[in-house]
Design a protein around this motif. Structure first.
Motif: not given
Length: 111
Positions: A9-13, A29-34, A50-58, A60-67
C-alpha cells in the motif's frame, strides 16, 4: 493470508504521489498529517485509519480497493489530462486562473 500489505500500500501511495508530482511535504499538508507519518505509511511502517485512507485515495484519485489491493493502481497518470491537473495542483490560485486564460486563448486560436 494478510490482505492488508502495508508495504505494498505504501509503495502504491509513494509511486502515485511521485507520478502526480506531489512532494511528500505537500502531500502531508494536503491530507492534514505530519510528514513523518506520511513517510512511515509509504515505507509500510505505519497503518492508517479509514478516514486517512479515504483522504489519500481522493487526493491520488485511487479507490480504496485500488489503494489496498492495487487492482487498478497505476504508477503514473494515464493521460495528458491527469498530467495537466497534477501540474495545476502545484500552482497558486492566480497561476491557475492565468493558465485557464491562456488555455482558452490557445483553444480559440487553433479553431
Amino acid at each position: 493470508m494478510n490482505l492488508y500489505d502495508k508495504k505494498m500500500v505504501g509503495e502504491r501511495i509513494r509511486s502515485r504521489r511521485k507520478a502526480l508530482g506531489i512532494s511528500q511535504e505537500n502531500f502531508a499538508e494536503r491530507i492534514g498529517r505530519v510528514t513523518k507519518f506520511c513517510a512511515d505509511i509509504e515505507r509500510g511502517q505505519a497503518g492508517m485509519s479509514i478516514e486517512t485512507m479515504l483522504i489519500i485515495g481522493s487526493l491520488l484519485k485511487l479507490s480504496p480497493n485500488d489503494l489496498l489491493y492495487g487492482d487498478k493502481a497505476q504508477d503514473k497518470p494515464n493521460d495528458e489530462t491527469e498530467l495537466i491537473i497534477a501540474a495545476l495542483n502545484q500552482c497558486t490560485e492566480k497561476q491557475r486562473k492565468d493558465a485557464l486564460a491562456l488555455l482558452k486563448l490557445f483553444i480559440t486560436a487553433i479553431r
